[in-house]
Design an enzyme around this catalytic site. Sequence first.
Site, PDB file in Angstrom:
ATOM      1  N   GLU A   1       0.905   4.169   2.064  1.00 33.56           N
ATOM      2  CA  GLU A   1       1.302   4.265   3.405  1.00 33.56           C
ATOM      3  C   GLU A   1       2.763   3.346   3.737  1.00 33.56           C
ATOM      4  O   GLU A   1       3.275   4.431   4.153  1.00 33.56           O
ATOM      5  CB  GLU A   1      -0.059   4.289   4.637  1.00 33.56           C
ATOM      6  CG  GLU A   1      -0.787   5.105   3.808  1.00 33.56           C
ATOM      7  CD  GLU A   1      -2.037   4.072   2.884  1.00 33.56           C
ATOM      8  OE1 GLU A   1      -2.982   4.602   3.351  1.00 33.56           O
ATOM      9  OE2 GLU A   1      -1.876   3.188   2.767  1.00 33.56           O
TER      10      GLU A   1
ATOM     11  N   CYS B   1      -6.583   1.711   5.912  1.00 33.29           N
ATOM     12  CA  CYS B   1      -6.552   0.341   6.308  1.00 33.29           C
ATOM     13  C   CYS B   1      -6.454   0.191   7.613  1.00 33.29           C
ATOM     14  O   CYS B   1      -5.070   0.725   8.673  1.00 33.29           O
ATOM     15  CB  CYS B   1      -6.044  -0.789   5.095  1.00 33.29           C
ATOM     16  SG  CYS B   1      -4.637  -1.399   5.076  1.00 33.29           S
TER      17      CYS B   1
ATOM     18  N   HIS C   1       1.166  -1.025   0.288  1.00 34.66           N
ATOM     19  CA  HIS C   1      -0.260   0.161   0.209  1.00 34.66           C
ATOM     20  C   HIS C   1       0.875   1.690   0.019  1.00 34.66           C
ATOM     21  O   HIS C   1       1.867   0.846   0.306  1.00 34.66           O
ATOM     22  CB  HIS C   1      -1.147   0.094   0.994  1.00 34.66           C
ATOM     23  CG  HIS C   1      -2.262  -1.079   1.217  1.00 34.66           C
ATOM     24  ND1 HIS C   1      -3.094  -1.009   2.048  1.00 34.66           N
ATOM     25  CD2 HIS C   1      -2.269  -1.852   0.646  1.00 34.66           C
ATOM     26  CE1 HIS C   1      -4.010  -1.942   2.246  1.00 34.66           C
ATOM     27  NE2 HIS C   1      -3.257  -2.944   0.853  1.00 34.66           N
TER      28      HIS C   1
ATOM     29  N   CYS D   1      -2.143  -0.760   7.197  1.00 37.95           N
ATOM     30  CA  CYS D   1      -1.059   0.446   7.766  1.00 37.95           C
ATOM     31  C   CYS D   1      -1.220   1.328   8.550  1.00 37.95           C
ATOM     32  O   CYS D   1      -0.537   1.948   9.531  1.00 37.95           O
ATOM     33  CB  CYS D   1      -1.920   1.550   6.407  1.00 37.95           C
ATOM     34  SG  CYS D   1      -1.166   0.956   4.622  1.00 37.95           S
TER      35      CYS D   1
END
Length: 149
Positions: A58, A86, A56, A89
């Site tokens: 992040e 999420c 992801h 993260c």
Amino acid sequence: MIKPFDDSYFMKRALQEAELAFDTNEVPVGAVIVANNTVIARAHNLTETLNDVTAHAEMQAITAAANYLGGKYLKGCTLYVTLEPCQMCAGALFWSQIDKIVYATRDTQRGCINLNTKLHPKTKMVGGILEEEAAALLKRFFIEKRNLN
């Protein structure tokens, strides 16, 4: 007086990253990490490119910022991300001890807020910065995905 380096300024940098993700058929989420009004890390989703569910925006940005700083803690840093983090993260952000998270649009299904994910007690979170722009990009991506299938 206009502040050149406000939350909108840095969120625009994160949106540029999200556009890069969009252009490579990744879910268009972008992130930048800022320290002392300087972007020290920039990233976008790479889950399809790397065939890695943990890639992801992040997570990529956290790694890049830690490498830049030479340590695992991101104290004094702010993450700007186009979609609410999420649970995964948010957990990594907890451990990084980041000072502030600024997100553009909510993820009401998988986001850390509805899932009641704990952030570090000193981490502040602000949402809604350039929300319409980020939401429109995500919507456009998923409409195009549905039309191709």
